[in-house]
Design a protein around this motif. Structure first.
Motif, PDB file in Angstrom:
ATOM      1  N   ALA A  50      39.303  25.411  41.586  1.00 52.92           N
ATOM      2  CA  ALA A  50      38.177  25.750  42.134  1.00 52.92           C
ATOM      3  C   ALA A  50      39.123  26.686  43.652  1.00 52.92           C
ATOM      4  CB  ALA A  50      37.839  24.620  42.795  1.00 52.92           C
ATOM      5  N   THR A  51      40.181  27.265  44.035  1.00 57.88           N
ATOM      6  CA  THR A  51      40.108  27.831  45.083  1.00 57.88           C
ATOM      7  C   THR A  51      40.203  29.461  45.172  1.00 57.88           C
ATOM      8  OG1 THR A  51      41.512  26.114  46.878  1.00 57.88           O
ATOM      9  CG2 THR A  51      42.115  27.682  46.932  1.00 57.88           C
ATOM     10  N   THR A  52      40.750  29.366  44.064  1.00 58.54           N
ATOM     11  CA  THR A  52      40.919  30.682  43.391  1.00 58.54           C
ATOM     12  C   THR A  52      39.511  30.870  43.150  1.00 58.54           C
ATOM     13  OG1 THR A  52      42.935  29.924  41.844  1.00 58.54           O
ATOM     14  CG2 THR A  52      41.946  32.232  41.623  1.00 58.54           C
ATOM     15  N   LEU A  53      38.903  30.395  41.831  1.00 60.88           N
ATOM     16  CA  LEU A  53      37.146  30.849  41.556  1.00 60.88           C
ATOM     17  C   LEU A  53      36.459  31.630  43.145  1.00 60.88           C
ATOM     18  CD1 LEU A  53      36.589  28.517  38.941  1.00 60.88           C
ATOM     19  CD2 LEU A  53      36.937  30.931  38.429  1.00 60.88           C
ATOM     20  N   THR A  54      37.321  30.438  44.233  1.00 62.74           N
ATOM     21  CA  THR A  54      35.912  31.350  45.282  1.00 62.74           C
ATOM     22  C   THR A  54      36.195  31.632  46.435  1.00 62.74           C
ATOM     23  OG1 THR A  54      36.683  28.890  46.471  1.00 62.74           O
ATOM     24  CG2 THR A  54      34.719  28.801  45.253  1.00 62.74           C
ATOM     25  N   ALA A  55      37.379  32.883  45.850  1.00 64.55           N
ATOM     26  CA  ALA A  55      38.408  33.258  46.710  1.00 64.55           C
ATOM     27  C   ALA A  55      37.142  34.552  47.159  1.00 64.55           C
ATOM     28  CB  ALA A  55      39.529  34.273  45.681  1.00 64.55           C
ATOM     29  N   SER A  56      36.922  34.798  46.358  1.00 60.57           N
ATOM     30  CA  SER A  56      34.943  36.112  46.870  1.00 60.57           C
ATOM     31  C   SER A  56      33.545  35.813  46.107  1.00 60.57           C
ATOM     32  CB  SER A  56      35.601  37.672  46.648  1.00 60.57           C
ATOM     33  OG  SER A  56      35.632  37.961  44.748  1.00 60.57           O
ATOM     34  N   ARG A  57      32.915  35.881  46.663  1.00 62.90           N
ATOM     35  CA  ARG A  57      31.687  36.043  46.032  1.00 62.90           C
ATOM     36  C   ARG A  57      30.892  35.735  45.177  1.00 62.90           C
ATOM     37  NH1 ARG A  57      27.236  36.468  50.501  1.00 62.90           N
ATOM     38  NH2 ARG A  57      25.060  35.740  48.611  1.00 62.90           N
ATOM     39  N   GLU A  58      31.969  37.133  44.582  1.00 62.04           N
ATOM     40  CA  GLU A  58      31.294  38.168  43.215  1.00 62.04           C
ATOM     41  C   GLU A  58      32.337  37.306  42.287  1.00 62.04           C
ATOM     42  OE1 GLU A  58      32.294  39.025  45.820  1.00 62.04           O
ATOM     43  OE2 GLU A  58      30.512  40.486  46.443  1.00 62.04           O
ATOM     44  N   VAL A  59      33.595  36.426  42.324  1.00 61.29           N
ATOM     45  CA  VAL A  59      33.945  35.378  41.282  1.00 61.29           C
ATOM     46  C   VAL A  59      33.619  34.231  41.019  1.00 61.29           C
ATOM     47  CG1 VAL A  59      36.805  34.312  40.998  1.00 61.29           C
ATOM     48  CG2 VAL A  59      36.179  36.749  41.306  1.00 61.29           C
ATOM     49  N   ALA A  60      33.732  33.479  42.320  1.00 64.02           N
ATOM     50  CA  ALA A  60      32.646  32.692  42.182  1.00 64.02           C
ATOM     51  C   ALA A  60      31.088  32.462  41.249  1.00 64.02           C
ATOM     52  CB  ALA A  60      32.057  32.009  43.561  1.00 64.02           C
ATOM     53  N   GLY A  61      30.384  33.853  41.547  1.00 65.45           N
ATOM     54  CA  GLY A  61      29.365  33.814  40.874  1.00 65.45           C
ATOM     55  C   GLY A  61      29.407  34.376  39.484  1.00 65.45           C
ATOM     56  N   TYR A  62      30.316  34.971  38.897  1.00 72.76           N
ATOM     57  CA  TYR A  62      30.739  34.970  37.201  1.00 72.76           C
ATOM     58  C   TYR A  62      30.764  34.005  36.966  1.00 72.76           C
ATOM     59  CZ  TYR A  62      32.602  37.679  33.532  1.00 72.76           C
ATOM     60  OH  TYR A  62      32.857  38.169  32.776  1.00 72.76           O
ATOM     61  N   PHE A  63      31.498  33.368  37.852  1.00 71.95           N
ATOM     62  CA  PHE A  63      31.688  32.020  36.866  1.00 71.95           C
ATOM     63  C   PHE A  63      30.558  30.877  36.588  1.00 71.95           C
ATOM     64  CE2 PHE A  63      32.523  27.395  38.003  1.00 71.95           C
ATOM     65  CZ  PHE A  63      33.152  26.433  36.831  1.00 71.95           C
ATOM     66  N   GLU A  64      30.052  30.515  38.630  1.00 72.21           N
ATOM     67  CA  GLU A  64      28.690  30.116  37.554  1.00 72.21           C
ATOM     68  C   GLU A  64      27.952  30.438  36.768  1.00 72.21           C
ATOM     69  OE1 GLU A  64      27.581  26.901  40.212  1.00 72.21           O
ATOM     70  OE2 GLU A  64      27.621  27.857  42.010  1.00 72.21           O
ATOM     71  N   GLU A  65      27.652  31.878  36.109  1.00 74.63           N
ATOM     72  CA  GLU A  65      26.512  32.352  35.874  1.00 74.63           C
ATOM     73  C   GLU A  65      27.024  31.895  34.291  1.00 74.63           C
ATOM     74  OE1 GLU A  65      24.392  36.178  35.465  1.00 74.63           O
ATOM     75  OE2 GLU A  65      25.158  36.196  37.517  1.00 74.63           O
ATOM     76  N   ALA A  66      28.845  32.129  34.172  1.00 71.86           N
ATOM     77  CA  ALA A  66      29.103  31.994  32.650  1.00 71.86           C
ATOM     78  C   ALA A  66      28.780  30.073  32.291  1.00 71.86           C
ATOM     79  CB  ALA A  66      30.963  32.792  32.594  1.00 71.86           C
ATOM     80  N   VAL A  67      29.902  29.495  32.897  1.00 72.13           N
ATOM     81  CA  VAL A  67      29.266  28.163  32.603  1.00 72.13           C
ATOM     82  C   VAL A  67      28.175  27.402  32.541  1.00 72.13           C
ATOM     83  CG1 VAL A  67      29.027  26.667  35.223  1.00 72.13           C
ATOM     84  CG2 VAL A  67      30.740  25.984  32.953  1.00 72.13           C
ATOM     85  N   ALA A  68      26.940  28.147  32.756  1.00 73.71           N
ATOM     86  CA  ALA A  68      25.455  28.186  32.665  1.00 73.71           C
ATOM     87  C   ALA A  68      25.299  28.018  31.626  1.00 73.71           C
ATOM     88  CB  ALA A  68      24.615  29.187  33.911  1.00 73.71           C
ATOM     89  N   VAL A  69      25.923  29.137  30.636  1.00 71.61           N
ATOM     90  CA  VAL A  69      25.386  29.585  29.972  1.00 71.61           C
ATOM     91  C   VAL A  69      26.772  28.456  28.768  1.00 71.61           C
ATOM     92  CG1 VAL A  69      26.039  31.539  27.719  1.00 71.61           C
ATOM     93  CG2 VAL A  69      24.865  31.535  29.763  1.00 71.61           C
ATOM     94  N   LYS A 110      44.094  45.508  34.545  1.00 67.49           N
ATOM     95  CA  LYS A 110      45.027  46.039  34.154  1.00 67.49           C
ATOM     96  C   LYS A 110      44.665  47.788  34.357  1.00 67.49           C
ATOM     97  CE  LYS A 110      45.493  47.502  29.630  1.00 67.49           C
ATOM     98  NZ  LYS A 110      45.386  46.516  27.830  1.00 67.49           N
ATOM     99  N   GLU A 111      43.049  47.187  33.633  1.00 65.25           N
ATOM    100  CA  GLU A 111      42.113  48.432  34.560  1.00 65.25           C
ATOM    101  C   GLU A 111      41.406  48.983  35.861  1.00 65.25           C
ATOM    102  OE1 GLU A 111      39.422  49.359  31.229  1.00 65.25           O
ATOM    103  OE2 GLU A 111      40.927  48.767  29.960  1.00 65.25           O
ATOM    104  N   GLY A 112      41.879  48.287  36.870  1.00 62.59           N
ATOM    105  CA  GLY A 112      41.560  48.308  38.054  1.00 62.59           C
ATOM    106  C   GLY A 112      40.125  48.832  38.205  1.00 62.59           C
ATOM    107  N   ARG A 113      39.192  47.597  37.664  1.00 63.11           N
ATOM    108  CA  ARG A 113      38.132  47.203  38.042  1.00 63.11           C
ATOM    109  C   ARG A 113      37.454  45.815  38.561  1.00 63.11           C
ATOM    110  NH1 ARG A 113      34.581  49.797  33.171  1.00 63.11           N
ATOM    111  NH2 ARG A 113      35.457  49.943  31.659  1.00 63.11           N
ATOM    112  N   GLU A 114      36.586  46.078  39.759  1.00 68.08           N
ATOM    113  CA  GLU A 114      36.644  44.833  39.989  1.00 68.08           C
ATOM    114  C   GLU A 114      35.308  43.435  39.054  1.00 68.08           C
ATOM    115  OE1 GLU A 114      36.378  43.817  43.615  1.00 68.08           O
ATOM    116  OE2 GLU A 114      38.253  45.543  43.097  1.00 68.08           O
ATOM    117  N   ILE A 115      35.404  42.571  39.397  1.00 75.83           N
ATOM    118  CA  ILE A 115      34.518  41.737  38.469  1.00 75.83           C
ATOM    119  C   ILE A 115      33.322  42.626  38.650  1.00 75.83           C
ATOM    120  CG2 ILE A 115      34.177  40.097  40.610  1.00 75.83           C
ATOM    121  CD1 ILE A 115      35.261  38.109  37.786  1.00 75.83           C
ATOM    122  N   GLY A 116      32.690  42.997  39.044  1.00 78.05           N
ATOM    123  CA  GLY A 116      31.120  43.220  39.354  1.00 78.05           C
ATOM    124  C   GLY A 116      30.972  44.743  38.354  1.00 78.05           C
TER     125      GLY A 116
END
Ligand code: ADP
Ligand code: MG
Length: 491
Positions: free
Chosen positions: A328-347, A370-376
């Motif tokens: 839970a701590t890792t997932l809430t490192a940023s709002r973007e990561v937390a938001g991604y997780f919640e959307e995925a888990v909803a599906v 590896k590709e230097g991308r943000e989660i967004g």
């Protein structure tokens, strides 16, 4: 230089941190000029920013709003009245001769920030107390490159709004200092008041470091390491400084209060100037600005616009999705990561939450990294990942096959996990009679391995499992293959 465990254990390290967070407003704190980074030198400093005679500063309401958001996020007190003061000093990047800051009455008083220490199962939390946070303007910048031995001054940054956040001397190691800086960095981005860009100087820390004999109450004399703009440098600078201070004291010298700089090239800190005391700055209330008054209404309206905060979200993730506190701590490192997780888990469904957490924090994170991308910028949308995770949870595919599906999702835009599983026939084989047929074939084709196994060679068994998995193209459940194979060989 002395060091090592023996010496270290006699000394306690004490660290307090001052952070300058550049506020994410479009215009400056007391004028309408732009705060954009990277413009040609001196095109964004107007008459107010450099305090030409006869001009008056006008406070930017957006900057105050940022300060209120911060105060609410750290549970500090938003002062009903605070006062801007002039901090007087001479420096080439400050032609007006003073910086407008807040001194006796800052906009935010007190507050606290929880920091995470350790990893995995040994994760622990410590709460750092904040002293205050105040609004101020930035100064200009001296440029020492490209001028053939001369220096230039760029005043574009003059008047850029800053929130200076001051901690109590609560940290006890470089690791704690870095954890604090990271937590603060994550928080100011989370609440949208600072872009956190450390290369551009939007978030920079001064670390005040002292040592004292273990058990002593009185604080040692501190030295302040200025302008640390990376977490790694902060760690290196503090570690060096601590060793240096201990060595000085153990060799019979005393520490003089000073401002020091860290040289990333040598890894050493060195004194820049002896430290000014506050009275050297001749602070006095700025006669050009009225006191800043913030009524309860403004605070409450701001509170209503705040996002769910990291700690609250983390606790909710633990309760709602039965995740470990580490996940839970890792997932809430940023709002973007937390938001991604919640959307995925909803599906994927709530039953897939743990698997989903693993995919977001491990597989997806590694691939993005590896590709230097943000989660967004992930080519695999939360919806797609949720669809894949659902198929892992209901055992349609094994974890290994899921990695292949994930790779296809990554490179093949727009497909769903189900499309890929269907198209490539990746469904896990769970029908034991189908697996049995394949195993019979493997046993017939590998008679010598069978003989070796019967002669007591356990290694041969693993080789047979490998052959069987190969025959199923990795689509069988390995445990099931194992069991069936043992049964057959026992016959
Ligand atoms: P300034 O640096 O502007 O003079 P303060 O005296 O208020 O401001 O202290 C600034 C920072 O230094 C704070 O974060 C405070 O916690 C920290 N600090 C003060 N004394 C010590 C000390 N002896 N050792 C380590 N940190 C200290
Ligand atoms: Mg200071």
């Amino acid at each position: 230089m002395t060091g090592g465990h023996e010496t270290m254990s006699k000394w306690e390290v004490v660290i307090g941190i001052e952070t300058h967070a550049q506020l994410a407003t479009n215009s400056k704190i007391f004028s309408g000029s732009s705060t954009d980074f990277g413009a040609a030198p001196n095109v964004q400093a107007n008459a107010v920013d450099i305090a030409l005679p006869g001009v008056l500063p006008v406070l930017n309401k957006g900057a105050v709003e940022c300060a209120i958001r911060f105060g609410l996020a750290v549970d500090g007190e938003v002062a009903a009245k605070s006062v801007f003061a002039r901090k007087n000093y001479f420096y080439p990047d400050l032609p007006k001769g003073y910086q407008i800051s807040q001194y006796e009455l800052p906009v935010i008083v007190g507050g606290r920030l929880a920091i995470q220490l350790g990893q995995g199962d040994s994760l622990s939390e410590k709460v750092i107390t904040l002293t205050r946070a105040h609004l101020e303007e930035d100064a200009g910048k001296s440029l020492h490159e490209d001028f053939h031995g001369k220096s230039g001054i760029d005043l574009n940054r003059a008047g850029t709004p800053l929130l200076e956040i001051v901690s109590e001397p609560d940290m006890r190691s470089s690791a704690e200092a870095v954890a604090y800086a990271k937590a603060l960095h994550a928080l100011v981005r989370w609440i949208g008041i600072c872009d956190g860009n450390m290369q551009e100087g939007s978030f920079r820390c001064d670390a005040n470091v002292s040592v004292r004999p273990v058990g002593q109450q009185k604080l040692g004399t501190r030295r302040e390491i200025k302008n640390l703009n990376s977490f790694r440098f902060m760690q290196q600078a503090i570690d060096y400084e601590v060793q240096w201070q201990i060595a000085e004291i153990e060799e019979g010298r005393s520490i003089q209060q000073a401002t020091v700089l860290f040289d990333a090239g040598t890894g050493a800190t060195s004194a820049m100037r002896s430290k000014e005391d506050a009275h050297d700055y001749r602070y006095f209330p700025d006669p050009d600005l009225l006191p800043l008054l913030i009524d309860r209404d403004w605070v409450e309206r701001t509170r209503a616009s705040m996002p769910e905060l990291p700690v609250a979200k983390r606790d909710r993730f633990v309760a709602q999705y039965s995740l470990s506190s580490y996940d839970a701590t890792t997932l809430t490192a940023s709002r973007e990561v937390a938001g991604y997780f919640e959307e995925a888990v909803a599906v994927g469904g709530i039953g897939s939450a743990k698997i989903c957490a693993n995919w977001v924090t491990v597989d997806l994170a590694a691939r993005l990294n590896k590709e230097g991308r943000e989660i967004g910028e992930s080519p695999v949308s939360p919806h797609q990942l949720g669809g894949l995770v659902a198929r892992i949870a209901d055992k349609t595919v094994s974890n290994n096959i899921a990695k292949k599906v994930f790779e296809s999702l990554w490179s093949d835009e727009g497909k769903t996990a189900d499309d890929i599983i269907e198209q490539h026939g990746l469904k896990q084989i769970t029908d034991s009679s189908a697996i049995e047929v394949l195993i019979n074939g493997v046993l017939a084709a590998n008679a010598s391995m069978v003989a070796e196994f019967k002669a007591g060679k356990e290694k041969a068994f693993n080789a047979l499992v490998g052959q069987a998995m190969k025959a199923t193209k990795g689509k069988a459940n390995p445990q099931q293959v194992n069991e069936l194979l043992r049964k057959k060989l026992g016959e």
